[in-house]
Design a protein around this motif. Structure first.
Motif, PDB file in Angstrom:
ATOM      1  N   ALA A  25       7.035  63.904  76.676  1.00 55.56           N
ATOM      2  CA  ALA A  25       8.352  63.286  76.479  1.00 55.56           C
ATOM      3  C   ALA A  25       9.300  64.369  75.976  1.00 55.56           C
ATOM      4  O   ALA A  25       9.042  65.002  74.949  1.00 55.56           O
ATOM      5  N   CYS A  26      10.364  64.601  76.730  1.00 58.79           N
ATOM      6  CA  CYS A  26      11.386  65.563  76.303  1.00 58.79           C
ATOM      7  C   CYS A  26      12.569  64.759  75.771  1.00 58.79           C
ATOM      8  O   CYS A  26      13.156  63.960  76.506  1.00 58.79           O
ATOM      9  N   VAL A  27      12.905  64.980  74.516  1.00 59.01           N
ATOM     10  CA  VAL A  27      13.944  64.177  73.869  1.00 59.01           C
ATOM     11  C   VAL A  27      14.921  65.108  73.154  1.00 59.01           C
ATOM     12  O   VAL A  27      14.517  66.111  72.569  1.00 59.01           O
ATOM     13  N   ALA A  28      16.197  64.754  73.223  1.00 61.96           N
ATOM     14  CA  ALA A  28      17.197  65.460  72.422  1.00 61.96           C
ATOM     15  C   ALA A  28      18.074  64.411  71.777  1.00 61.96           C
ATOM     16  O   ALA A  28      18.420  63.414  72.420  1.00 61.96           O
ATOM     17  N   GLY A  29      18.408  64.623  70.526  1.00 61.64           N
ATOM     18  CA  GLY A  29      19.265  63.655  69.864  1.00 61.64           C
ATOM     19  C   GLY A  29      19.826  64.219  68.590  1.00 61.64           C
ATOM     20  O   GLY A  29      19.213  65.065  67.938  1.00 61.64           O
ATOM     21  N   ASP A  30      21.008  63.790  68.255  1.00 62.29           N
ATOM     22  CA  ASP A  30      21.637  64.196  67.004  1.00 62.29           C
ATOM     23  C   ASP A  30      22.494  63.066  66.490  1.00 62.29           C
ATOM     24  O   ASP A  30      22.978  62.238  67.256  1.00 62.29           O
ATOM     25  N   THR A  31      22.652  63.099  65.179  1.00 58.70           N
ATOM     26  CA  THR A  31      23.584  62.166  64.591  1.00 58.70           C
ATOM     27  C   THR A  31      24.889  62.897  64.319  1.00 58.70           C
ATOM     28  O   THR A  31      24.976  64.120  64.480  1.00 58.70           O
ATOM     29  N   ASN A  32      25.903  62.189  63.953  1.00 61.90           N
ATOM     30  CA  ASN A  32      27.179  62.807  63.580  1.00 61.90           C
ATOM     31  C   ASN A  32      27.790  62.004  62.450  1.00 61.90           C
ATOM     32  O   ASN A  32      28.349  60.944  62.666  1.00 61.90           O
ATOM     33  N   HIS A  33      27.601  62.511  61.234  1.00 67.60           N
ATOM     34  CA  HIS A  33      28.225  61.865  60.083  1.00 67.60           C
ATOM     35  C   HIS A  33      29.634  62.421  59.921  1.00 67.60           C
ATOM     36  O   HIS A  33      29.968  63.464  60.477  1.00 67.60           O
ATOM     37  N   ILE A  34      30.423  61.746  59.109  1.00 68.80           N
ATOM     38  CA  ILE A  34      31.702  62.319  58.707  1.00 68.80           C
ATOM     39  C   ILE A  34      31.397  63.662  58.043  1.00 68.80           C
ATOM     40  O   ILE A  34      30.520  63.741  57.194  1.00 68.80           O
ATOM     41  N   ASP A  35      32.080  64.711  58.433  1.00 74.35           N
ATOM     42  CA  ASP A  35      31.924  66.057  57.846  1.00 74.35           C
ATOM     43  C   ASP A  35      30.642  66.780  58.283  1.00 74.35           C
ATOM     44  O   ASP A  35      30.446  67.924  57.912  1.00 74.35           O
ATOM     45  N   SER A  36      29.778  66.141  59.091  1.00 72.30           N
ATOM     46  CA  SER A  36      28.555  66.875  59.417  1.00 72.30           C
ATOM     47  C   SER A  36      28.817  67.990  60.423  1.00 72.30           C
ATOM     48  O   SER A  36      28.105  68.976  60.465  1.00 72.30           O
ATOM     49  N   PHE A  37      29.887  67.867  61.234  1.00 68.89           N
ATOM     50  CA  PHE A  37      30.197  68.940  62.174  1.00 68.89           C
ATOM     51  C   PHE A  37      30.590  70.204  61.413  1.00 68.89           C
ATOM     52  O   PHE A  37      30.135  71.304  61.726  1.00 68.89           O
ATOM     53  N   ARG A  38      31.408  70.045  60.357  1.00 68.72           N
ATOM     54  CA  ARG A  38      31.813  71.203  59.553  1.00 68.72           C
ATOM     55  C   ARG A  38      30.589  71.837  58.895  1.00 68.72           C
ATOM     56  O   ARG A  38      30.425  73.056  58.879  1.00 68.72           O
ATOM     57  N   GLN A  74      29.878  64.965  72.988  1.00 73.02           N
ATOM     58  CA  GLN A  74      28.810  65.942  72.765  1.00 73.02           C
ATOM     59  C   GLN A  74      27.952  65.491  71.594  1.00 73.02           C
ATOM     60  O   GLN A  74      28.364  65.584  70.448  1.00 73.02           O
ATOM     61  N   ALA A  75      26.762  65.000  71.934  1.00 79.28           N
ATOM     62  CA  ALA A  75      25.854  64.514  70.882  1.00 79.28           C
ATOM     63  C   ALA A  75      24.894  65.635  70.503  1.00 79.28           C
ATOM     64  O   ALA A  75      23.694  65.539  70.689  1.00 79.28           O
ATOM     65  N   GLY A  76      25.426  66.721  69.967  1.00 77.12           N
ATOM     66  CA  GLY A  76      24.603  67.843  69.510  1.00 77.12           C
ATOM     67  C   GLY A  76      23.733  68.371  70.628  1.00 77.12           C
ATOM     68  O   GLY A  76      24.204  68.665  71.738  1.00 77.12           O
ATOM     69  N   ALA A  77      22.429  68.483  70.361  1.00 77.02           N
ATOM     70  CA  ALA A  77      21.504  69.038  71.341  1.00 77.02           C
ATOM     71  C   ALA A  77      21.382  68.147  72.576  1.00 77.02           C
ATOM     72  O   ALA A  77      20.979  68.614  73.651  1.00 77.02           O
ATOM     73  N   ALA A  78      21.729  66.871  72.448  1.00 76.45           N
ATOM     74  CA  ALA A  78      21.697  65.989  73.624  1.00 76.45           C
ATOM     75  C   ALA A  78      22.674  66.482  74.692  1.00 76.45           C
ATOM     76  O   ALA A  78      22.520  66.170  75.876  1.00 76.45           O
ATOM     77  N   GLY A  79      23.659  67.278  74.261  1.00 78.32           N
ATOM     78  CA  GLY A  79      24.578  67.893  75.216  1.00 78.32           C
ATOM     79  C   GLY A  79      23.860  68.800  76.206  1.00 78.32           C
ATOM     80  O   GLY A  79      24.341  69.052  77.308  1.00 78.32           O
ATOM     81  N   GLY A  80      22.698  69.287  75.818  1.00 79.04           N
ATOM     82  CA  GLY A  80      21.898  70.104  76.721  1.00 79.04           C
ATOM     83  C   GLY A  80      21.066  69.266  77.679  1.00 79.04           C
ATOM     84  O   GLY A  80      20.429  69.802  78.588  1.00 79.04           O
ATOM     85  N   PHE A  81      21.052  67.958  77.463  1.00 76.76           N
ATOM     86  CA  PHE A  81      20.248  67.053  78.294  1.00 76.76           C
ATOM     87  C   PHE A  81      21.098  66.172  79.198  1.00 76.76           C
ATOM     88  O   PHE A  81      20.597  65.630  80.178  1.00 76.76           O
TER      89      PHE A  81
END
Lengths: 391, 415
Positions: free
Chosen positions: A110-123, A333-340
């Motif tokens: 199973a190849c999976v990519a996923g990320d969360t995005n909290h307020i301020d987590s991009f910074r 762009q969901a972090g590494a999911a952007g690569g998937f």
């Protein structure tokens, strides 16, 4: 000179899953990865405890790695991998998983990519992204990737005479595609005039050149064709795949990526050429990068992507379907999911499962990945050609 | 050309002062080499000792041959601006208050491309000269300047942000009785200082130099670095108006340890030279730290005039040198305490000065005018360390080469 690569024969890509993205999420990467993994396993009828291969890509797992995920998610794989390659992680995960399946080290990966995005987590992600960025990029205005790609876009425009309209065409077409995709973050149409009037972000980059960081996840499974057929799963085969890192390091500013070194081999392995492709999925963190890929993958000469695309219709129903789900520019762009995102959509496309964004009769696709602005350029590049099973 | 900065209007006390913020300060250990060079205003990069490849960003191993021998060397700081951007959005709170911000990639003639700040007068795709300076976080950063000077170029926001430019700023010179004060006052006036305050200890005693200082337009105020109360009074009245402080208070007598019979002179040396710095900082430091984002005349620099003997003891002035070493060590603590505010601490190390106390020493000796020049040069460059005069420069070189050898040389062991 390297030896000839072994083919990827007998490898099947199945159960593409995309969990609809959210701008902000109070949940964790673990949560998002679990959902995509469950989506793919359910589709294939595999229980988590029976999964023997697992590959994950994520930026927001800290303090965990893929090891923590096995315990967290109740997996007991005999083959385990983590891909730290951002936008190249999808194709790289595929390459490694395919070899593991071919060699018998795992039955199903199973190849999976996923990320969360909290307020301020991009910074926060930016400020600890890489040592060279920390030392030599962020102190100069802290524009993040926007500033690096602003410089790169300026150089591309100046070198090849590309115009903002050239970039705009890509963004506008992808928005049209995204409107057909109920999971896309962007839901309003975008016109060329609106694109051109976008708020300046990091000259010459404006608002609609930028992706929106969000939370989300993507997954697919790699198994043998035999296994896919036994389970009666629609599958795609891998015709060829390449990756390359830190190529052309002496170019003062990036105008080309590592694809140029291996692209002939990719087409040769696949037995196809660019004109045989029914759709193209490029890594689109900025439209200039999509143009660079269209050139480096061999669709047109270096510096001519603007001109080439000017005569094409890049929408789902067009003559050059490109980033058919809306890509990251309109999908988010969901972090590494952007690569998937492009790969998972392409598996859906060539297996006839893309629903509202389905390109009619699509059988073959080229997907490329581009990842990790370690300092002043993307370091990781990868590409693959896939084909619908039974084609 | 750059638009000249206009004298700031009188501050409205009802308006909220900007809170001090600093640019991103995190660096790897290798990158601190750039900071160390910037502290003296030098443009240095790592150059591979084995294959000669110039490295950037700073590394731990050569990107051409994997050698780990990468000494820092002075590099010819010229190049070409290949591409640029103007950043109009950022998540960083320091730059957010200062947008738009121009940055770009310069290809150094010596090799590597570098992302750097771009001065407003640099034309697109032009030849540039690069400088390595400390930003407000106290870390080294590269700024591309036009190849030739342009009118008012020091008023460019990028350059102003990394310098401690005295123009439009208010300066306190701590010790009016120090023979170098008139030269300091004149040099700072010439550099565009808006107001010059000069401290005078024991102001009931006659002071010959008063008229000369008043002629420069300086305002003389009571100040005694050994008297906490006088400093508190001063802070109450002027604490919020001092942008640059120059601590030139000095008590100096010849002698080491056993050629004196008691510790009275040593106590006085420490009182003025070390504890005086401490008292000054306790009284005025917090107010200055709170005003580092206060517009054109924000608080920007704290300057200590130290003897180069702070680095290694000169036994004929052994006790005085010890007080200078103490002051140097305190200044390092103070620099760290200033860090979060962006207030720069600059030490100006001087060799023997041309005054009555150094009369028996041979030349070269440093004149007050030379120290004043270097103070202003250091402020313009935003430096942390300035070595003034040939003796101080020589001593610094030898200190870096081998402190133990220097110690023996200072005590007459070298030929």
């Amino acid at each position: 000179m390297s030896r000839a690569r072994q083919s990827y024969q007998g490898v099947a890509l199945v159960a593409p899953t995309s969990i609809p993205y959210q701008r902000y999420s109070i949940d964790t990467a673990h949560f998002w990865i679990a959902r995509a993994l469950k989506g793919s396993l359910d589709a294939a009828g595999i229980a988590p405890a029976d999964l023997d291969g697992f590959s994950a890509a994520s930026f927001s797992l800290f303090p965990d790695t893929v090891v923590g995920l096995t315990q967290h998610l109740g997996l007991s794989p005999r083959w385990l991998d983590q891909i730290p390659m951002g936008g190249a992680s999808g194709v790289v995960a595929l390459r490694r998983a395919a070899r593991a399946v071919q060699a018998g080290d795992a039955d199903v990966v199973a190849c999976v990519a996923g990320d969360t995005n909290h307020i301020d987590s991009f910074r926060q992600l930016l400020s600890s992204f890489s040592r060279f960025s920390q030392d030599a990029a962020y102190p100069y205005g802290f524009g993040g990737p926007n500033a690096v790609f602003g410089i790169l876009t300026d150089h591309y425009m100046q070198t090849y005479g590309a115009t903002r309209e050239d970039f705009g065409r890509i963004c506008v077409a992808q928005r049209t595609n995204a409107l057909k995709n109920p999971g896309a973050v962007m839901t309003k149409p975008l016109s060329m005039d609106q694109y051109l009037a976008g708020r300046p972000i990091s000259d010459p980059i404006t608002l609609f050149d930028c992706v929106m960081p969000c939370a989300g996840s993507e997954a697919f499974l790699v198994m043998t064709v035999k296994e896919a057929e036994k389970r009666q799963l629609p599958y795609a085969t891998v015709r060829g795949a390449i990756e390359r890192h830190n190529a052309h390091a002496d170019d003062p500013i990036q105008l080309r990526g590592g694809w140029t070194l291996d692209i002939d081999e990719l087409w040769q392995m696949s037995g196809y050429s660019p004109i045989d492709m029914d759709l193209v999925q490029t890594y689109d963190d900025y439209p200039v990068i999509s143009m660079m890929q269209i050139e480096d993958l061999g669709f047109c000469k270096k510096g001519h992507a603007g001109e080439f695309l000017c005569g094409k219709d890049m929408t789902v129903s067009g003559d050059f379907p490109h980033n058919t789900s809306g890509g990251q520019l309109s999908g988010g762009q969901a972090g590494a999911a952007g690569g998937f995102i492009g790969l998972v959509e392409a598996i859906r496309q060539v297996t006839g499962q893309a629903g509202p964004t389905q390109v009619k009769g699509a059988k073959r696709a080229v997907i490329s990945g581009f990842g990790m602005v370690n300092y002043d350029r993307g370091v990781c590049t990868a590409a693959t050609v896939i084909e619908g099973g039974g084609a | 050309m750059t638009d000249p900065i206009q004298p700031p209007p009188k501050k409205n006390p009802l308006n909220r002062s900007w809170v001090s913020t600093i640019p991103p300060a995190a660096r790897s250990r290798a990158a601190l080499g750039l900071t160390a060079a910037a502290a003296e205003g030098r443009f240095m990069l790592q150059v591979c000792a084995d294959c000669g490849a110039t490295q950037y960003p700073p590394r731990d191993a050569c990107h051409k041959c994997l050698s780990i021998d990468l000494p820092w060397q002075d590099i010819i700081p010229t190049g070409e601006l290949l591409a640029e951007t103007t950043i109009r959005a950022t998540t960083d709170i320091y730059f957010r208050d200062r947008l738009p911000w121009r940055a770009g990639t310069v290809r150094l003639d010596a090799g590597p491309p570098m992302i750097c700040h771009i001065h407003g007068d640099v034309k697109p795709y032009a030849r540039v000269r690069l400088i390595n300076r400390l930003d407000r976080s106290g870390q080294g950063v590269i700024l591309a300047l036009p190849e030739k000077d342009t009118p008012n170029m020091a008023d460019d926001p990028h350059l102003r942000a990394i310098s401690s430019d005295p123009s439009h700023r208010r300066v306190l010179i701590v010790d009016g009785r120090n023979p170098n004060t008139p030269d300091f006052a004149k040099a700072l006036k010439d550099a565009g200082a808006a107001m010059i305050l000069i401290g005078l200890s024991e102001d009931w005693l006659p002071f010959q130099g008063r008229k000369a200082l008043e002629d420069v337009g300086a305002q003389i105020i009571p100040l005694d670095v050994t008297d906490t109360k006088s400093l508190q009074r001063l802070a109450g009245e002027f604490g919020g108006k001092i942008d640059i402080l120059i601590n030139n208070a000095r008590y100096i007598r010849p002698g080491g340890v056993i050629d004196r019979t008691d510790t009275n002179l040593a106590a006085r040396e420490l009182e003025v030279n070390a504890l005086g710095l401490m008292r000054l900082a306790q009284a005025l430091g917090p107010a200055m730290c709170s005003r580092t984002a206060d517009g054109t005349n924000s608080a920007v620099a704290w300057v200590n005039i130290l003897s180069a003997w702070a680095l290694a003891n000169e036994p004929s002035f052994g006790s005085f040198a010890a007080s200078q070493a103490a002051a140097l060590s305190l200044s390092q603590s103070l620099r760290a305490e200033f860090r979060a505010s962006g207030l720069r601490l600059m030490n100006v190390f001087v060799g023997p000065t041309d005054d009555e106390w150094h009369q028996p020493l041979p030349p070269p000796k440093v004149t007050p005018a030379a120290i004043a020049r270097d103070v202003v040069r250091g402020l313009h460059g935003g430096f942390e360390d300035v070595f003034c005069g040939d003796v101080a420069k020589d001593l610094n070189e030898r200190f870096r080469r081998n402190p133990k050898v220097l110690e023996r040389e200072m005590t007459g062991g070298g030929v």
